[in-house]
Design an enzyme around this catalytic site. Structure first.
Site, PDB file in Angstrom:
ATOM      1  N   CYS A  19       0.810   1.905  10.557  1.00 23.31           N
ATOM      2  CA  CYS A  19      -0.432   0.763  11.120  1.00 23.31           C
ATOM      3  C   CYS A  19      -1.513   0.821  12.065  1.00 23.31           C
ATOM      4  O   CYS A  19      -1.807   0.852  12.277  1.00 23.31           O
ATOM      5  CB  CYS A  19      -0.190  -0.908  10.534  1.00 23.31           C
ATOM      6  N   HIS A  45       1.121  -1.162  -0.039  1.00 19.76           N
ATOM      7  CA  HIS A  45      -0.415   0.168  -0.002  1.00 19.76           C
ATOM      8  C   HIS A  45       0.902   1.292   0.136  1.00 19.76           C
ATOM      9  O   HIS A  45       2.517   0.963   0.236  1.00 19.76           O
ATOM     10  CB  HIS A  45      -0.670   0.153   1.677  1.00 19.76           C
TER      11      HIS A  45
END
Length: 200
Positions: free
Chosen positions: A194, A99
Site C-alpha cells: 500500500c 485486493h
C-alpha cells in the site's frame, strides 16, 4: 532501520518536498519502471470505472490487475490506456479478499510470492492461465506474510514478530532483504504494497 537509512539502502531519491519528520512511511516504487519524475496525474474518465491501486501487480514484464470488489473491467480498460506499451491482464480476485496484492507480490525477477491459502492458490492458477509471461512462485504460510516490495534488487518484507512462519521462508532468500514493521498500518487493512505509487 530509520526511514532515511531505508532510502539510502534502496538507492531511491526522496521527493524534493519529502519531510522525514512528518512521514510515517514511504517508498517511491522505482524498482522496475524507468527512473523518471512524475510528469502528470491522470484521472479516470470512463463512467463507472473503478481501480484500486492494491489490485495492481507490476511484474516487470506486464501488469496483472485484480478484478475485485474495488476494481472492475472498465477500470482495467482505462488503466491499459495509461500504459499502452505494456500488457495488462485482469485476474479474478476471490470473494472476501480485499485486493490482488492481499495474496501475492513480486519478490524477485519473474518470481511471485503468494499466500498458501486456498484463495492464494486460486489466484496463482489464474495467473498461470492468463499471464502473458511465465513466473516462478514462492508459497508462504500467511497471505499477509507474502506481501512485499521488490525495490532496486532489495526485498522489503514483514518482520519475524508479525509473521514468524512466513519469515522462515524469507530467510531462505539469497536476495538482500529489509524487514519493515507494518503492524500499525495493518490495523486499517494496510500492507507494505500500500506504500507504493504506480508511475509512468
Amino acid at each position: 532501520m530509520a526511514l532515511s537509512g531505508i532510502w539510502q539502502t534502496l538507492n531511491v531519491d526522496p521527493p524534493p518536498d519529502f519531510d522525514m519528520e512528518e512521514e510515517l512511511f514511504g517508498v517511491v516504487y522505482q524498482s522496475m519502471l524507468p527512473n523518471d519524475r512524475i510528469k502528470e496525474i491522470v484521472q479516470m474518465k470512463i463512467p463507472g470505472a473503478h481501480l484500486d491501486s492494491g489490485d495492481i501487480l507490476f511484474t516487470g514484464r506486464e501488469f496483472l490487475i485484480g478484478l475485485s470488489e474495488r476494481t472492475n473491467t472498465s477500470g482495467i480498460e482505462e488503466f491499459s490506456q495509461f500504459f499502452p506499451s505494456w500488457s495488462v491482464t485482469g485476474i479474478k480476485v476471490p470473494r472476501g479478499v480485499l485486493h490482488l496484492t492481499s495474496l501475492c507480490s513480486i519478490c524477485g525477477i519473474d518470481t511471485i510470492a503468494i499466500g498458501g491459502s486456498p484463495q492464494g492458490q486460486e489466484v496463482w492458477k489464474e495467473i498461470e492461465k492468463l499471464a502473458q509471461h511465465s513466473y516462478k512462485r514462492v508459497v508462504f504460510p500467511d497471505n499477509n506474510g507474502a506481501n512485499c516490495q521488490f525495490i532496486n534488487g532489495v526485498i522489503c518484507h514483514p518482520p519475524r514478530d508479525e509473521y514468524p512462519e512466513s519469515f522462515k521462508v524469507w530467510e531462505t532468500f539469497d536476495t538482500p532483504r529489509i524487514s519493515l514493521p507494518n503492524s500499525e498500518l495493518a490495523k486499517a487493512d494496510g500492507s507494505l504494497t500500500c506504500n507504493s505509487l504506480s508511475i509512468r
